[in-house]
Write a protein that holds these residues in place. Structure first.
Motif, PDB file in Angstrom:
ATOM      1  N   ILE A 267       0.727  -1.182   0.010  1.00 44.94           N
ATOM      2  CA  ILE A 267       0.062  -0.082  -0.215  1.00 44.94           C
ATOM      3  C   ILE A 267       0.890   1.137  -0.032  1.00 44.94           C
ATOM      4  O   ILE A 267       1.703   1.265   0.702  1.00 44.94           O
ATOM      5  CB  ILE A 267      -0.799  -0.020   1.165  1.00 44.94           C
ATOM      6  CG1 ILE A 267      -1.797  -1.240   1.246  1.00 44.94           C
ATOM      7  CG2 ILE A 267      -1.857   1.209   1.187  1.00 44.94           C
ATOM      8  CD1 ILE A 267      -2.444  -1.792   0.236  1.00 44.94           C
ATOM      9  N   ASN A 268       0.558   2.028  -0.762  1.00 46.78           N
ATOM     10  CA  ASN A 268       1.315   3.522  -0.955  1.00 46.78           C
ATOM     11  C   ASN A 268       0.226   4.642  -1.316  1.00 46.78           C
ATOM     12  O   ASN A 268      -0.844   4.474  -1.788  1.00 46.78           O
ATOM     13  CB  ASN A 268       2.535   3.454  -1.825  1.00 46.78           C
ATOM     14  CG  ASN A 268       2.265   2.868  -3.172  1.00 46.78           C
ATOM     15  OD1 ASN A 268       1.290   3.315  -3.860  1.00 46.78           O
ATOM     16  ND2 ASN A 268       3.063   1.873  -3.530  1.00 46.78           N
ATOM     17  N   ALA A 269       0.835   5.725  -1.547  1.00 45.57           N
ATOM     18  CA  ALA A 269       0.018   6.936  -1.891  1.00 45.57           C
ATOM     19  C   ALA A 269      -0.736   6.575  -3.244  1.00 45.57           C
ATOM     20  O   ALA A 269      -1.490   7.493  -3.622  1.00 45.57           O
ATOM     21  CB  ALA A 269       0.837   8.268  -2.067  1.00 45.57           C
ATOM     22  N   ARG A 270      -0.030   5.721  -3.969  1.00 51.68           N
ATOM     23  CA  ARG A 270      -0.523   5.641  -5.599  1.00 51.68           C
ATOM     24  C   ARG A 270      -1.693   4.376  -5.579  1.00 51.68           C
ATOM     25  O   ARG A 270      -2.494   4.029  -6.550  1.00 51.68           O
ATOM     26  CB  ARG A 270       0.509   5.638  -6.521  1.00 51.68           C
ATOM     27  CG  ARG A 270       1.440   6.433  -6.681  1.00 51.68           C
ATOM     28  CD  ARG A 270       2.692   6.015  -7.537  1.00 51.68           C
ATOM     29  NE  ARG A 270       3.297   4.713  -7.306  1.00 51.68           N
ATOM     30  CZ  ARG A 270       4.194   4.880  -6.195  1.00 51.68           C
ATOM     31  NH1 ARG A 270       4.565   6.253  -5.611  1.00 51.68           N
ATOM     32  NH2 ARG A 270       4.820   3.660  -5.890  1.00 51.68           N
ATOM     33  N   SER A 271      -1.749   3.746  -4.277  1.00 51.28           N
ATOM     34  CA  SER A 271      -2.882   2.512  -4.324  1.00 51.28           C
ATOM     35  C   SER A 271      -4.375   3.002  -4.513  1.00 51.28           C
ATOM     36  O   SER A 271      -4.740   3.984  -3.847  1.00 51.28           O
ATOM     37  CB  SER A 271      -2.910   1.790  -3.021  1.00 51.28           C
ATOM     38  OG  SER A 271      -1.624   1.173  -2.885  1.00 51.28           O
ATOM     39  N   GLU A 272      -4.944   2.596  -5.502  1.00 50.40           N
ATOM     40  CA  GLU A 272      -6.444   2.904  -5.620  1.00 50.40           C
ATOM     41  C   GLU A 272      -7.323   1.940  -5.481  1.00 50.40           C
ATOM     42  O   GLU A 272      -8.376   2.309  -5.013  1.00 50.40           O
ATOM     43  CB  GLU A 272      -6.545   3.173  -7.393  1.00 50.40           C
ATOM     44  CG  GLU A 272      -5.793   4.483  -7.833  1.00 50.40           C
ATOM     45  CD  GLU A 272      -6.101   4.590  -9.243  1.00 50.40           C
ATOM     46  OE1 GLU A 272      -6.702   3.842  -9.906  1.00 50.40           O
ATOM     47  OE2 GLU A 272      -5.322   5.731  -9.993  1.00 50.40           O
ATOM     48  N   GLN A 273      -7.017   0.662  -5.493  1.00 57.42           N
ATOM     49  CA  GLN A 273      -8.110  -0.425  -5.039  1.00 57.42           C
ATOM     50  C   GLN A 273      -7.742  -0.816  -3.737  1.00 57.42           C
ATOM     51  O   GLN A 273      -6.553  -1.194  -3.210  1.00 57.42           O
ATOM     52  CB  GLN A 273      -7.663  -1.694  -6.187  1.00 57.42           C
ATOM     53  CG  GLN A 273      -8.462  -1.381  -7.623  1.00 57.42           C
ATOM     54  CD  GLN A 273      -8.166  -2.785  -8.256  1.00 57.42           C
ATOM     55  OE1 GLN A 273      -7.403  -3.582  -8.116  1.00 57.42           O
ATOM     56  NE2 GLN A 273      -9.218  -2.834  -9.213  1.00 57.42           N
ATOM     57  N   ALA A 274      -8.938  -0.956  -3.034  1.00 57.60           N
ATOM     58  CA  ALA A 274      -8.759  -1.637  -1.660  1.00 57.60           C
ATOM     59  C   ALA A 274      -8.702  -2.758  -1.593  1.00 57.60           C
ATOM     60  O   ALA A 274      -9.341  -3.605  -2.402  1.00 57.60           O
ATOM     61  CB  ALA A 274      -9.866  -0.955  -0.857  1.00 57.60           C
ATOM     62  N   PRO A 275      -7.695  -3.524  -0.917  1.00 57.34           N
ATOM     63  CA  PRO A 275      -7.555  -4.964  -0.905  1.00 57.34           C
ATOM     64  C   PRO A 275      -8.850  -5.736  -0.566  1.00 57.34           C
ATOM     65  O   PRO A 275      -9.735  -5.328   0.426  1.00 57.34           O
ATOM     66  CB  PRO A 275      -6.637  -5.006   0.333  1.00 57.34           C
ATOM     67  CG  PRO A 275      -5.784  -3.801   0.451  1.00 57.34           C
ATOM     68  CD  PRO A 275      -6.722  -3.008   0.190  1.00 57.34           C
ATOM     69  N   THR A 276      -8.896  -6.862  -1.208  1.00 51.56           N
ATOM     70  CA  THR A 276     -10.263  -7.407  -0.977  1.00 51.56           C
ATOM     71  C   THR A 276     -10.016  -9.068  -1.578  1.00 51.56           C
ATOM     72  O   THR A 276      -9.167  -9.362  -2.222  1.00 51.56           O
ATOM     73  CB  THR A 276     -11.496  -7.043  -1.861  1.00 51.56           C
ATOM     74  OG1 THR A 276     -12.688  -7.898  -1.467  1.00 51.56           O
ATOM     75  CG2 THR A 276     -11.032  -7.110  -3.310  1.00 51.56           C
ATOM     76  N   ALA A 277     -10.779  -9.917  -0.777  1.00 49.84           N
ATOM     77  CA  ALA A 277     -10.501 -11.242  -0.941  1.00 49.84           C
ATOM     78  C   ALA A 277     -11.672 -12.073  -0.444  1.00 49.84           C
ATOM     79  O   ALA A 277     -12.520 -11.631   0.362  1.00 49.84           O
ATOM     80  CB  ALA A 277      -9.255 -11.724  -0.239  1.00 49.84           C
ATOM     81  N   LEU A 278     -12.194 -12.937  -1.105  1.00 46.22           N
ATOM     82  CA  LEU A 278     -13.057 -14.192  -0.766  1.00 46.22           C
ATOM     83  C   LEU A 278     -12.372 -15.567  -0.670  1.00 46.22           C
ATOM     84  O   LEU A 278     -11.700 -16.259  -1.706  1.00 46.22           O
ATOM     85  CB  LEU A 278     -14.087 -14.139  -1.921  1.00 46.22           C
ATOM     86  CG  LEU A 278     -15.381 -15.383  -1.313  1.00 46.22           C
ATOM     87  CD1 LEU A 278     -16.270 -14.801  -0.238  1.00 46.22           C
ATOM     88  CD2 LEU A 278     -16.299 -15.489  -2.744  1.00 46.22           C
ATOM     89  N   ILE A 279     -12.623 -15.858   0.706  1.00 50.76           N
ATOM     90  CA  ILE A 279     -12.017 -17.446   1.217  1.00 50.76           C
ATOM     91  C   ILE A 279     -12.838 -18.246   1.679  1.00 50.76           C
ATOM     92  O   ILE A 279     -13.839 -18.048   2.513  1.00 50.76           O
ATOM     93  CB  ILE A 279     -10.906 -17.191   2.135  1.00 50.76           C
ATOM     94  CG1 ILE A 279      -9.701 -16.145   1.728  1.00 50.76           C
ATOM     95  CG2 ILE A 279     -10.345 -18.063   2.552  1.00 50.76           C
ATOM     96  CD1 ILE A 279      -9.053 -15.473   2.780  1.00 50.76           C
ATOM     97  N   ASP A 280     -12.716 -19.457   1.216  1.00 56.30           N
ATOM     98  CA  ASP A 280     -13.711 -20.542   1.496  1.00 56.30           C
ATOM     99  C   ASP A 280     -12.977 -21.546   2.520  1.00 56.30           C
ATOM    100  O   ASP A 280     -12.093 -21.943   2.595  1.00 56.30           O
ATOM    101  CB  ASP A 280     -14.062 -21.434   0.323  1.00 56.30           C
ATOM    102  CG  ASP A 280     -15.105 -22.584   0.750  1.00 56.30           C
ATOM    103  OD1 ASP A 280     -15.576 -22.562   1.813  1.00 56.30           O
ATOM    104  OD2 ASP A 280     -15.632 -23.065  -0.306  1.00 56.30           O
ATOM    105  N   LEU A 281     -13.533 -21.400   3.779  1.00 56.38           N
ATOM    106  CA  LEU A 281     -12.781 -22.152   4.935  1.00 56.38           C
ATOM    107  C   LEU A 281     -13.570 -23.443   5.352  1.00 56.38           C
ATOM    108  O   LEU A 281     -13.253 -24.091   6.292  1.00 56.38           O
ATOM    109  CB  LEU A 281     -12.795 -21.181   6.289  1.00 56.38           C
ATOM    110  CG  LEU A 281     -11.900 -19.863   6.121  1.00 56.38           C
ATOM    111  CD1 LEU A 281     -12.396 -19.078   7.509  1.00 56.38           C
ATOM    112  CD2 LEU A 281     -10.623 -20.348   6.018  1.00 56.38           C
ATOM    113  N   SER A 282     -14.572 -23.717   4.310  1.00 55.12           N
ATOM    114  CA  SER A 282     -15.245 -24.993   4.587  1.00 55.12           C
ATOM    115  C   SER A 282     -14.549 -26.141   3.912  1.00 55.12           C
ATOM    116  O   SER A 282     -15.003 -27.320   4.243  1.00 55.12           O
ATOM    117  CB  SER A 282     -16.699 -25.055   4.190  1.00 55.12           C
ATOM    118  OG  SER A 282     -16.487 -24.919   2.597  1.00 55.12           O
ATOM    119  N   ARG A 283     -13.575 -25.917   3.323  1.00 57.41           N
ATOM    120  CA  ARG A 283     -12.788 -27.111   2.259  1.00 57.41           C
ATOM    121  C   ARG A 283     -11.332 -26.854   2.211  1.00 57.41           C
ATOM    122  O   ARG A 283     -10.781 -25.778   2.520  1.00 57.41           O
ATOM    123  CB  ARG A 283     -13.355 -27.269   1.100  1.00 57.41           C
ATOM    124  CG  ARG A 283     -13.526 -26.027   0.130  1.00 57.41           C
ATOM    125  CD  ARG A 283     -13.994 -26.204  -1.274  1.00 57.41           C
ATOM    126  NE  ARG A 283     -14.099 -24.960  -1.908  1.00 57.41           N
ATOM    127  CZ  ARG A 283     -14.092 -24.822  -3.376  1.00 57.41           C
ATOM    128  NH1 ARG A 283     -13.695 -26.159  -3.948  1.00 57.41           N
ATOM    129  NH2 ARG A 283     -14.284 -23.881  -3.892  1.00 57.41           N
TER     130      ARG A 283
END
Length: 283
Positions: A267-283
């Motif tokens: 992450i820095n001053a040029r970061s435009e996209q916020a971190p995001t993730a979808l994780i499956d913990l059932s398998r």
């Protein structure tokens, strides 16, 4: 006049959760299939309700300034006559009580969103440090000045409910740095809107650009000539998991590790996209 405009821009930002902003930091989230999780944040957090921005916007010296006068067409400005200025001054004096009441109400609102801490009190930063250190996870908190805090936060346990950081006792939850949302099918959604310096990920940062420019202009008029300090997010955010990464917006995608997989964002001053993730913990 400009300082009153600065306050008008600043007030709604402060009233939506005090506008907590990350500075230099390192943050790590671990999500495991056995239901355990841990989160750590080490670095800077700024609370603008305690910065010079709030002090400058408070407009302590409530002085009369004549408004523009216009030609009969209503478009072209002209120099006001002595009589027009006198009339404006009379109207200004008549509104003195209303302005005092409005200032008192604004001060009370700021105090309410800060859990009873008065941001104009010189001891406000110390009180806030003590408040945070009472909460679980806040291992150390120190005030560096101008509303900027150095913190060491770490917490772990079973992921049986949603999680957000930061959460401060008695204060309304504004924009979170990181949120973890559980779904009924065993999937977990992670969003980190606070870790985007600009763009759609963190629209408040874009709004602050205009406020900061005006604040710098106001600071240049003052004897010290020092503009307010406003930090931008700069650091790393990582997710460690032994679950299945279904979606993410990292540059490199999930990388293998001894604990499973790692997702990493710089992450820095040029970061435009916020971190995001979808994780499956059932398998």
């Amino acid at each position: 006049m400009k300082s009153r405009l600065l306050f008008a821009l600043l007030a709604p930002l402060l009233l939506t959760g005090c506008l907590l902003s990350p500075g230099k930091f390192n943050s790590q989230l671990a999500l495991m299939k056995d239901g355990s999780f841990s989160y750590a944040y080490k670095g800077e957090i700024q609370m603008l309700a305690l910065s010079k921005l709030a002090e400058m916007g408070a407009d302590k010296e409530d002085k009369f300034e004549a408004k523009d006068c216009y030609e009969d067409d209503g478009f072209e400005t002209r120099e006001c006559t002595a009589g027009e200025i006198a009339a404006q001054k009379e109207e200004w004096d008549a509104g003195a009580d209303a302005r005092r009441i409005e200032k008192k109400e604004k001060a009370e609102r700021f105090k309410a969103i800060m859990g009873g801490v008065d941001p104009s009190d010189p001891e406000a930063a110390r009180e806030l440090v003590e408040m945070l250190e009472r909460q679980k996870g806040w291992n150390s908190v120190s005030h560096k000045g101008d509303g900027l805090f150095d913190v060491d936060f770490a917490i772990s346990g079973q992921l049986s409910h949603d999680f957000a950081f930061p959460v401060i006792e008695k204060m309304p939850i504004g924009s979170s740095f990181v949120s973890v949302i559980l779904r009924k099918d065993g999937k977990v959604r992670v969003d980190a809107p606070g870790f985007a310096a600009q763009g759609a990920g963190n629209p408040l940062q874009g709004m602050m650009g205009g406020v900061m420019g005006m604040a710098a202009m106001e600071a240049n008029k003052k004897k010290d000539g020092e503009p307010p300090v406003f930090v931008m997010p700069e650091g790393t955010f990582t997710i460690i998991t032994d679950g299945t990464v279904l979606a993410n917006n990292t540059d490199e995608g999930p990388q293998a590790s001894a604990q499973g997989q790692v997702l990493a964002w710089e992450i820095n001053a040029r970061s435009e996209q916020a971190p995001t993730a979808l994780i499956d913990l059932s398998r």
